[in-house]
Design a protein around this motif. Structure first.
Motif, short mmCIF file in Angstrom:
data_model
loop_
_atom_site.label_atom_id
_atom_site.label_comp_id
_atom_site.label_asym_id
_atom_site.label_seq_id
_atom_site.Cartn_x
_atom_site.Cartn_y
_atom_site.Cartn_z
N UNK A 97 0.84 -1.21 0.00
CA UNK A 97 0.00 0.00 0.00
C UNK A 97 0.88 1.26 0.00
N UNK A 98 1.97 1.22 0.76
CA UNK A 98 2.89 2.36 0.81
C UNK A 98 3.54 2.61 -0.56
N UNK A 99 3.88 1.53 -1.26
CA UNK A 99 4.44 1.65 -2.61
C UNK A 99 3.47 2.42 -3.51
N UNK A 100 2.18 2.08 -3.46
CA UNK A 100 1.17 2.78 -4.26
C UNK A 100 1.02 4.21 -3.76
N UNK A 101 0.91 4.39 -2.45
CA UNK A 101 0.71 5.73 -1.88
C UNK A 101 1.85 6.67 -2.26
N UNK A 169 -7.65 5.06 -5.17
CA UNK A 169 -6.75 6.16 -4.80
C UNK A 169 -6.03 6.70 -6.03
N UNK A 170 -5.66 5.79 -6.94
CA UNK A 170 -4.97 6.24 -8.15
C UNK A 170 -5.90 7.09 -9.02
N UNK A 177 -10.05 14.56 -7.01
CA UNK A 177 -11.28 14.62 -6.20
C UNK A 177 -11.06 14.44 -4.71
N UNK A 178 -9.95 13.84 -4.32
CA UNK A 178 -9.69 13.55 -2.90
C UNK A 178 -8.32 14.10 -2.54
N UNK A 183 -2.24 9.35 2.35
CA UNK A 183 -2.45 9.15 3.79
C UNK A 183 -3.76 8.43 4.05
N UNK A 184 -4.80 8.81 3.32
CA UNK A 184 -6.10 8.16 3.49
C UNK A 184 -6.03 6.70 3.06
N UNK A 185 -5.35 6.43 1.96
CA UNK A 185 -5.18 5.05 1.48
C UNK A 185 -4.55 4.21 2.59
N UNK A 186 -3.49 4.70 3.20
CA UNK A 186 -2.80 3.94 4.23
C UNK A 186 -3.71 3.67 5.43
N UNK A 187 -4.48 4.67 5.86
CA UNK A 187 -5.38 4.47 7.01
C UNK A 187 -6.44 3.42 6.70
#
Length: 195
Positions: A97-101, A169-170, A177-178, A183-187
């Motif tokens: 997830x961090x890689x994507x974030x 998220x991408x 839009x977001x 940070x939201x993705x990780x949470x």
């Protein structure tokens, strides 16, 4: 990606096949697949159309090879998080997830190349579309395995939720839009793996 001003010296040092792939990557990512002609790729790669067709039978074959390379980069991210966190699947999932974030700012201008390519290639029999579908199936298989190893009650459901969050998220970063999408993705992913 190299800036156009620095590109000529870099291009001149690459072998022909790599020059073609490098030019195709830059152009497909910035302009899209359908808008870029083989001649434009040849010009950017400082070669000829004939040389492109010596290395790639068709433009579709070139697109498929570009996507294979991208898919390999994403699969390498799975390999890295597994190697960095051996026997710790929760941390592996969070590492993915961090890689994507962390990659979200880079895709904010043009978006995810896989999502964009699917939008441009509606024919499921297209060789590049098949590369994407195979890549996504492998990505899902590996994520389900991580979720199962993490002891999540329903690994398939957890993997689906995580995939929806990663891909959403991408898209949300691309369309603006977001805010704070990374940070939201990780949470959200932390919430999925910790429930």
């Amino acid at each position: 990606m190299a800036s156009p001003a620095r590109r000529p010296s870099r291009v001149a040092k690459l072998p022909p096949r790599e020059r073609i792939l490098d030019a195709a990557e830059e152009l497909f990512q910035s302009e899209g697949i359908r808008r870029v002609s083989v001649q434009v790729i040849a010009d950017r790669a400082e070669t000829t159309k004939m040389a492109i067709y010596r290395h790639f039978e068709t433009k579709d074959a070139l697109v498929a090879e570009w996507l294979r390379i991208l898919a390999a980069d994403y699969q390498a991210a799975f390999d890295r998080v597994e190697a960095e966190h051996p026997g710790r699947p929760r941390e592996q999932i969070l590492g993915l997830a961090r890689f994507i974030a962390e990659g979200l700012p880079a895709i904010s201008h043009r978006g995810c190349p896989f999502i964009n390519s699917i939008a441009e290639l509606p024919d499921r029999s297209h060789p590049a579309r098949q590369v994407i579908e195979k890549h996504k199936a492998e990505q899902t298989r590996r994520l389900v395995g991580m979720c199962a190893a993490a002891g999540l009650t329903d690994p398939e459901q957890a993997a689906a939720e995580i995939t929806f969050v990663l891909e959403g998220a991408q898209v949300s970063t691309h369309n603006g839009s977001i805010d704070q999408a990374g940070e939201r993705l990780m949470r959200i992913v932390e919430g999925i793996v910790d429930r």
